[in-house]
Design a protein around this motif. Structure first.
Motif, PDB file in Angstrom:
ATOM      1  N   GLU A  17      22.357  -1.871 -81.014  1.00  0.00           N
ATOM      2  CA  GLU A  17      22.489  -1.679 -79.562  1.00  0.00           C
ATOM      3  C   GLU A  17      22.493  -0.210 -79.130  1.00  0.00           C
ATOM      4  OE1 GLU A  17      22.122  -4.085 -77.535  1.00  0.00           O
ATOM      5  OE2 GLU A  17      22.076  -5.541 -79.165  1.00  0.00           O
ATOM      6  N   ARG A  18      22.578   0.706 -80.080  1.00  0.00           N
ATOM      7  CA  ARG A  18      22.598   2.138 -79.719  1.00  0.00           C
ATOM      8  C   ARG A  18      21.237   2.587 -79.207  1.00  0.00           C
ATOM      9  NH1 ARG A  18      20.462   6.593 -80.394  1.00  0.00           N
ATOM     10  NH2 ARG A  18      18.944   5.484 -81.653  1.00  0.00           N
ATOM     11  N   TRP A  19      21.231   3.333 -78.153  1.00  0.00           N
ATOM     12  CA  TRP A  19      20.035   4.060 -77.734  1.00  0.00           C
ATOM     13  C   TRP A  19      20.493   5.269 -76.930  1.00  0.00           C
ATOM     14  CZ3 TRP A  19      18.331   4.056 -72.405  1.00  0.00           C
ATOM     15  CH2 TRP A  19      19.078   3.227 -71.566  1.00  0.00           C
ATOM     16  N   GLY A  79      19.288  18.444 -65.808  1.00  0.00           N
ATOM     17  CA  GLY A  79      19.014  17.534 -64.698  1.00  0.00           C
ATOM     18  C   GLY A  79      19.705  16.191 -64.854  1.00  0.00           C
ATOM     19  N   TRP A  80      19.720  15.647 -66.085  1.00  0.00           N
ATOM     20  CA  TRP A  80      20.372  14.339 -66.270  1.00  0.00           C
ATOM     21  C   TRP A  80      21.758  14.466 -66.918  1.00  0.00           C
ATOM     22  CZ3 TRP A  80      21.441  13.378 -71.298  1.00  0.00           C
ATOM     23  CH2 TRP A  80      20.641  14.000 -72.268  1.00  0.00           C
ATOM     24  N   ALA A  81      21.931  15.486 -67.773  1.00  0.00           N
ATOM     25  CA  ALA A  81      23.196  15.570 -68.535  1.00  0.00           C
ATOM     26  C   ALA A  81      24.375  15.982 -67.654  1.00  0.00           C
ATOM     27  CB  ALA A  81      23.034  16.529 -69.706  1.00  0.00           C
ATOM     28  N   GLU A 172      11.219   6.598 -65.828  1.00  0.00           N
ATOM     29  CA  GLU A 172      10.119   5.917 -66.534  1.00  0.00           C
ATOM     30  C   GLU A 172      10.428   5.800 -68.027  1.00  0.00           C
ATOM     31  OE1 GLU A 172       5.521   6.977 -66.873  1.00  0.00           O
ATOM     32  OE2 GLU A 172       6.384   7.269 -64.875  1.00  0.00           O
ATOM     33  N   LYS A 173      10.924   6.910 -68.590  1.00  0.00           N
ATOM     34  CA  LYS A 173      11.267   6.916 -70.017  1.00  0.00           C
ATOM     35  C   LYS A 173      12.472   5.993 -70.275  1.00  0.00           C
ATOM     36  CE  LYS A 173      12.292  10.058 -73.821  1.00  0.00           C
ATOM     37  NZ  LYS A 173      13.758  10.146 -73.951  1.00  0.00           N
ATOM     38  N   GLU A 174      13.426   6.033 -69.349  1.00  0.00           N
ATOM     39  CA  GLU A 174      14.642   5.220 -69.490  1.00  0.00           C
ATOM     40  C   GLU A 174      14.301   3.729 -69.562  1.00  0.00           C
ATOM     41  OE1 GLU A 174      17.424   6.822 -69.798  1.00  0.00           O
ATOM     42  OE2 GLU A 174      19.117   5.810 -68.861  1.00  0.00           O
TER      43      GLU A 174
HETATM   44  C1  FMN Z   1      18.300  16.207 -82.722  1.00  0.00           C
HETATM   45  C2  FMN Z   1      17.834  15.495 -81.473  1.00  0.00           C
HETATM   46  C3  FMN Z   1      17.336  16.229 -80.413  1.00  0.00           C
HETATM   47  C4  FMN Z   1      16.951  15.595 -79.220  1.00  0.00           C
HETATM   48  N1  FMN Z   1      16.584  16.369 -78.144  1.00  0.00           N
HETATM   49  C5  FMN Z   1      16.431  15.796 -76.935  1.00  0.00           C
HETATM   50  C6  FMN Z   1      16.293  16.592 -75.773  1.00  0.00           C
HETATM   51  O1  FMN Z   1      16.357  17.834 -75.798  1.00  0.00           O
HETATM   52  N2  FMN Z   1      16.126  15.954 -74.578  1.00  0.00           N
HETATM   53  C7  FMN Z   1      16.088  14.578 -74.477  1.00  0.00           C
HETATM   54  O2  FMN Z   1      15.955  14.066 -73.348  1.00  0.00           O
HETATM   55  N3  FMN Z   1      16.234  13.792 -75.573  1.00  0.00           N
HETATM   56  C8  FMN Z   1      16.426  14.358 -76.804  1.00  0.00           C
HETATM   57  N4  FMN Z   1      16.657  13.580 -77.914  1.00  0.00           N
HETATM   58  C9  FMN Z   1      16.657  12.103 -77.809  1.00  0.00           C
HETATM   59  C10 FMN Z   1      15.459  11.506 -78.530  1.00  0.00           C
HETATM   60  O3  FMN Z   1      14.310  11.683 -77.739  1.00  0.00           O
HETATM   61  C11 FMN Z   1      15.735  10.015 -78.833  1.00  0.00           C
HETATM   62  O4  FMN Z   1      16.809   9.909 -79.731  1.00  0.00           O
HETATM   63  C12 FMN Z   1      14.499   9.346 -79.429  1.00  0.00           C
HETATM   64  O5  FMN Z   1      13.456   9.284 -78.482  1.00  0.00           O
HETATM   65  C13 FMN Z   1      14.792   7.942 -79.908  1.00  0.00           C
HETATM   66  O6  FMN Z   1      15.297   7.168 -78.867  1.00  0.00           O
HETATM   67  P1  FMN Z   1      16.685   6.378 -79.020  1.00  0.00           P
HETATM   68  O7  FMN Z   1      17.741   7.385 -79.371  1.00  0.00           O
HETATM   69  O8  FMN Z   1      16.918   5.757 -77.665  1.00  0.00           O
HETATM   70  O9  FMN Z   1      16.511   5.372 -80.110  1.00  0.00           O
HETATM   71  C14 FMN Z   1      17.020  14.178 -79.123  1.00  0.00           C
HETATM   72  C15 FMN Z   1      17.506  13.437 -80.215  1.00  0.00           C
HETATM   73  C16 FMN Z   1      17.925  14.074 -81.365  1.00  0.00           C
HETATM   74  C17 FMN Z   1      18.502  13.240 -82.504  1.00  0.00           C
END
Ligand code: FMN
Length: 197
Positions: A17-19, A79-81, A172-174
């Motif tokens: 369930e993690r994303w 922007g989102w964080a 869109e990505k969400e």
């Molecule tokens: C080390 C690391 C760096 C990441 N950097 C970003 C980032 O700067 N911005 C962002 O929106 N997502 C970032 N992500 C999220 C990844 O895009 C995301 O984990 C990946 O697409 C897989 O999706 P999920 O975590 O929902 O399974 C990062 C994830 C990791 C583990």
């Protein structure tokens, strides 16, 4: 909203369930819950038990600290964080304390600690979104990171919110599908290139 990973029934639901959401609710995280995430990270394994990690943390209630950490992120991530309940900036120690030699596994170990934090968060119905998108030099300066430590990532922790709150390109990505390489591409059986199982 669920974005379950299409895995077999033996994979734990905390993993299934993690994303990594970008839409976070405007809520505070209780201090004890925040502490439990950091304890989960603290008890990760590491090479030589060197524990080559440090976390600079701010909960959204600690407004001045929270803004300072937020300012370390690249604008897209800010922007989102900004809606997260807690932000962390992670740093890895480049050399072992006991002999001064380079610790080539420091980032690996830091990643393990963040993985444990992530699963602990999931167990409390919190969500985690990690970020490589930080301004490393600004982070060093703003958070007074000492020499010998490398800022590595930022981590947003919070409660899931409706994606409608997001700007269009993030939304869109969400709402999009989650993808992974097939196991056949990332796992070999016994020797590189040989099929597993
Ligand atoms: C080390 C690391 C760096 C990441 N950097 C970003 C980032 O700067 N911005 C962002 O929106 N997502 C970032 N992500 C999220 C990844 O895009 C995301 O984990 C990946 O697409 C897989 O999706 P999920 O975590 O929902 O399974 C990062 C994830 C990791 C583990």
């Amino acid at each position: 909203m669920s974005k379950s990973a299409p895995v077999g029934p033996r994979v734990h639901e905390l993993i299934r369930e993690r994303w990594s959401p970008s839409a976070f609710a405007d809520r505070s995280i209780p201090r004890e819950e925040a502490k439990s995430l950091l304890e989960a990270a603290q008890w990760a394994p590491s090479a030589f038990n060197a524990q080559p990690w440090t976390f600079v943390v701010a909960r959204r209630d600690e407004a001045e600290d929270f803004e300072r950490l937020l300012s370390c992120l690249v604008p897209f991530n800010q922007g989102w964080a900004k809606s997260a309940s807690m932000l962390l900036v992670t740093a890895a120690r480049a050399a072992y304390e006991h002999n001064g030699k380079p610790n080539t596994h420091a980032w690996h170990d830091l990643g393990l600690a963040v993985a444990q934090l992530t699963i602990q968060a999931q167990s409390l119905d919190l969500r985690v979104h990690q970020m490589a998108g930080i301004d490393v030099e600004r982070t060093r300066r703003t958070l007074a990171v000492p020499a010998g430590w490398d800022p590595v990532t930022a981590v947003a922790v919070g409660y899931l919110a409706d994606p409608e709150s997001l700007p269009a390109e993030v939304r869109e990505k969400e709402l999009g599908p989650r993808q992974r390489k097939p196991l056949s591409e990332i796992v070999f059986g016994g020797r590189w290139g040989e099929p597993f199982g």
